[in-house]
Enzyme design. Structure first.
Site, PDB file in Angstrom:
ATOM      1  N   GLN A  18       0.810  -1.219   0.000  1.00  0.00           N
ATOM      2  CA  GLN A  18       0.000   0.000   0.000  1.00  0.00           C
ATOM      3  C   GLN A  18       0.842   1.266   0.000  1.00  0.00           C
ATOM      4  OE1 GLN A  18      -2.668  -1.833   3.291  1.00  0.00           O
ATOM      5  NE2 GLN A  18      -3.925  -0.267   2.328  1.00  0.00           N
ATOM      6  N   HIS A 115       1.409  -9.192   4.917  1.00  0.00           N
ATOM      7  CA  HIS A 115       0.337  -8.199   4.920  1.00  0.00           C
ATOM      8  C   HIS A 115      -0.367  -8.235   3.559  1.00  0.00           C
ATOM      9  CE1 HIS A 115      -1.147  -4.202   6.746  1.00  0.00           C
ATOM     10  NE2 HIS A 115      -1.907  -4.448   5.682  1.00  0.00           N
ATOM     11  N   ASN A 158      -0.824  -9.840   9.332  1.00  0.00           N
ATOM     12  CA  ASN A 158      -1.776  -8.758   9.478  1.00  0.00           C
ATOM     13  C   ASN A 158      -3.162  -9.259   9.084  1.00  0.00           C
ATOM     14  OD1 ASN A 158      -2.535  -5.719   9.592  1.00  0.00           O
ATOM     15  ND2 ASN A 158      -3.319  -6.396   7.604  1.00  0.00           N
ATOM     16  N   GLU A 159      -4.099  -9.215  10.037  1.00  0.00           N
ATOM     17  CA  GLU A 159      -5.522  -9.404   9.765  1.00  0.00           C
ATOM     18  C   GLU A 159      -5.863 -10.723   9.066  1.00  0.00           C
ATOM     19  OE1 GLU A 159      -6.997  -4.761   9.624  1.00  0.00           O
ATOM     20  OE2 GLU A 159      -7.117  -5.955   7.788  1.00  0.00           O
ATOM     21  N   ASN A 295      -6.245  -4.317  15.223  1.00  0.00           N
ATOM     22  CA  ASN A 295      -6.728  -3.344  14.250  1.00  0.00           C
ATOM     23  C   ASN A 295      -8.224  -3.186  14.478  1.00  0.00           C
ATOM     24  OD1 ASN A 295      -4.138  -3.520  13.313  1.00  0.00           O
ATOM     25  ND2 ASN A 295      -4.664  -4.340  11.304  1.00  0.00           N
ATOM     26  N   GLU A 373      -3.717  -0.676  14.294  1.00  0.00           N
ATOM     27  CA  GLU A 373      -4.386   0.164  13.293  1.00  0.00           C
ATOM     28  C   GLU A 373      -5.675   0.704  13.878  1.00  0.00           C
ATOM     29  OE1 GLU A 373      -5.201  -1.312   9.352  1.00  0.00           O
ATOM     30  OE2 GLU A 373      -3.280  -2.377   9.243  1.00  0.00           O
ATOM     31  N   SER A 426      -5.341   2.173  -1.143  1.00  0.00           N
ATOM     32  CA  SER A 426      -6.304   1.321  -0.454  1.00  0.00           C
ATOM     33  C   SER A 426      -6.701   0.172  -1.360  1.00  0.00           C
ATOM     34  CB  SER A 426      -7.543   2.135  -0.058  1.00  0.00           C
ATOM     35  OG  SER A 426      -8.528   1.306   0.510  1.00  0.00           O
ATOM     36  N   TRP A 427      -6.717  -1.046  -0.806  1.00  0.00           N
ATOM     37  CA  TRP A 427      -6.952  -2.262  -1.587  1.00  0.00           C
ATOM     38  C   TRP A 427      -8.215  -2.193  -2.436  1.00  0.00           C
ATOM     39  CZ3 TRP A 427      -2.779  -5.334  -1.090  1.00  0.00           C
ATOM     40  CH2 TRP A 427      -2.016  -5.234   0.091  1.00  0.00           C
ATOM     41  N   LYS A 433      -9.813   7.461  -0.676  1.00  0.00           N
ATOM     42  CA  LYS A 433     -10.039   7.273   0.758  1.00  0.00           C
ATOM     43  C   LYS A 433      -8.714   7.489   1.473  1.00  0.00           C
ATOM     44  CE  LYS A 433     -12.181   3.953   3.951  1.00  0.00           C
ATOM     45  NZ  LYS A 433     -12.626   2.555   4.114  1.00  0.00           N
ATOM     46  N   TYR A 435      -6.318   8.292   4.810  1.00  0.00           N
ATOM     47  CA  TYR A 435      -6.215   8.042   6.249  1.00  0.00           C
ATOM     48  C   TYR A 435      -5.039   8.771   6.902  1.00  0.00           C
ATOM     49  CZ  TYR A 435      -9.488   4.032   6.357  1.00  0.00           C
ATOM     50  OH  TYR A 435     -10.586   3.214   6.325  1.00  0.00           O
TER      51      TYR A 435
END
Length: 466
Positions: A18, A115, A158-159, A295, A373, A426-427, A433, A435
């Site tokens: 990203q 990630h 990650n996630e 996150n 996050e 952003s994916w 968007k 941040y």
């Protein structure tokens, strides 16, 4: 005004794909996203935030704005272009140069090993549904532990939940499979087994530093007090929260968790079986996690739903378009009485407080927590280099107050990483968007501090939530 501990870490979060750009530079191998984004024709990860070339500038900004840590990831295919085999030395040298700059700027790197960016060779061979790829991941992790001795803090993944659900439930990520609960649960388990194996290797080889995992955890509340809604919220929570935390801190799935998972799978006319040997590694790792990364962006209210699965993912920022109804689980409803972002993410800081207290109570061996996050996606207004983003500051203030309350109530929260350090790709949303604390002009790659960056600096300096 509330306060944070004096040693509380104030960091900024990024991810390789990203932020780096340079997707075909430096000997980097492809990932599934490269081809997928070109096929979709909406946007690509070039140049993203050009962190590959701009990292000295970003780390200098960290130093200037009192951001003492950066969360980042190592792109697997930048080290092993095919996921295994020959090492790409240029990629290795690149990350050494990043870590050297971190040291120069007094910024501590928190490094994630995976990630969302499995090398395409392995992705096309089943990603984490294929247990051969767990072996390749574990070997990659071991290489990183031994090569990058500059790193003290490691995270395996990650996630895990969004990897599994976005690939096989919502279809938002490649390979765009929807509503396959068998693949979803299998992926979740295999990744938790992979996490456990990497943790055990780290501990048994006595590598210096600390290791943990980063989970996306979003509290689930019943839409009403009806038994049906209470049950739907329980099911959603079992798949998205308990399954992960049981695996992490128990090393097995509790009976209540498995009863819920079995119910979900049966409603979708499928089932799963786990290799009992996996739990040997998982139980060993359950007491070895040095920290949990959380996150957290929003919470959900769930009501009973008996229909077929249907959903719409809000990727454009057009409020009110999100739909999430999953057969065998429930429907996530809209709350008109609570504030939301343009992407229909409910802003509810109380949810993070509830989550932190719950973890302390239900998983007392959690050790310590970092909020890895949290942040607000926002359509920032750029006016001659000035970006006033008061809504983001209000958002952060609310979540910091919840963290402070949780610490006061005995939860060991040691730091916070805003998503994101600078504006990034952003994916599923591309570039509209934003941040970041620092606005990125994606054409010139110039950075501009936002109002929130100055607010964040003051909180970091004073540990007072102003």
């Amino acid at each position: 005004m509330r306060n944070l501990p004096k040693d509380f870490i104030m960091g900024g979060a990024t991810a390789a794909y990203q932020a780096e750009g340079a997707t075909m530079e430096g000997g980097k191998g492809p990932v599934a996203w490269d081809e997928f984004l070109i096929e979709k024709g909406r946007y690509t990860a070039e140049p993203a935030s050009d962190f590959y070339h701009q990292f000295p500038i970003d780390l200098e900004l960290c130093e200037k704005f009192k951001i003492d840590s950066i969360r980042m990831s190592i792109a697997w295919s930048r080290i092993f272009p095919n996921g295994f085999g020959e090492v790409n030395q240029e990629g290795v040298d690149y990350y050494h140069s990043v870590f050297a700059e971190c040291r120069k700027r007094n910024v501590m790197p928190f490094v994630t090993i995976h990630h969302f960016d499995t090398p395409k060779t392995l992705f096309d061979n089943g990603d984490f549904l294929n247990r051969e790829n767990v072996e390749h991941f574990v070997n990659f992790a071991k290489f990183c532990f031994e090569e990058f001795t500059e790193v003290h803090y490691w995270s395996t993944f990650n996630e895990i939940y969004p990897v599994a659900t976005n690939q096989y439930l919502t279809g938002a990520f490649p390979p765009e499979i929807q509503f396959d609960l068998k693949k979803t649960v299998t992926c979740l388990h295999n990744m938790m087994w992979a996490h456990a194996r990497a943790v055990n290797i780290f501990k048994e080889n006595n590598y210096e530093g600390e290791i943990g995992v980063v989970h996306s955890l979003e509290p689930k509340y019943p839409a009403s007090d009806s038994p049906e809604d209470l049950h739907a919220a329980m099911l959603d929570d079992a798949l998205s929260v308990k399954f992960l935390l049981d695996a992490t801190y128990l090393g097995y799935y509790s009976n209540s968790t498995m009863d819920a998972i079995t119910e979900i799978l049966e409603a979708n006319e499928t089932s799963v079986e786990f290799d009992e040997n996996d739990f040997i590694e998982m139980k060993k790792a359950a007491t070895r996690n040095d920290y949990l990364g959380i996150n957290n962006y929003h919470s959900h209210w769930v009501k009973e739903y008996k229909g077929e699965s249907t959903l719409h993912y809000n990727t454009t920022g057009k409020k009110g378009t999100q739909v999430y109804k999953i057969k065998g689980i429930g429907e996530r409803i809209k709350r008109d009485d609570l504030p939301k972002t343009d992407w229909d993410w409910i802003i509810y800081p109380e949810g993070l407080y509830d989550l932190l207290v719950r973890i302390k109570q239900d998983y007392p061996n959690y050790n310590k927590i970092y909020i890895t996050e949290n942040g607000m996606g926002y359509k920032d207004h750029f006016e001659e280099g000035i970006i006033m983003d008061e809504p983001r500051i209000d958002y952060l203030r609310g979540y910091f107050n919840s963290i402070s309350r949780a610490i006061e109530d005995g939860v060991n929260v040691k730091g916070y990483f805003i998503w994101s350090l600078m504006d990034v790709f952003s994916w599923v949303n591309g570039y509209n968007k934003r941040y970041g604390l620092f606005y990125v002009d994606f054409e010139t790659q110039k950075r501009y501090p936002k109002e929130s960056a100055y607010w964040y600096k003051l909180v970091s300096e004073t540990k007072t939530i102003i």
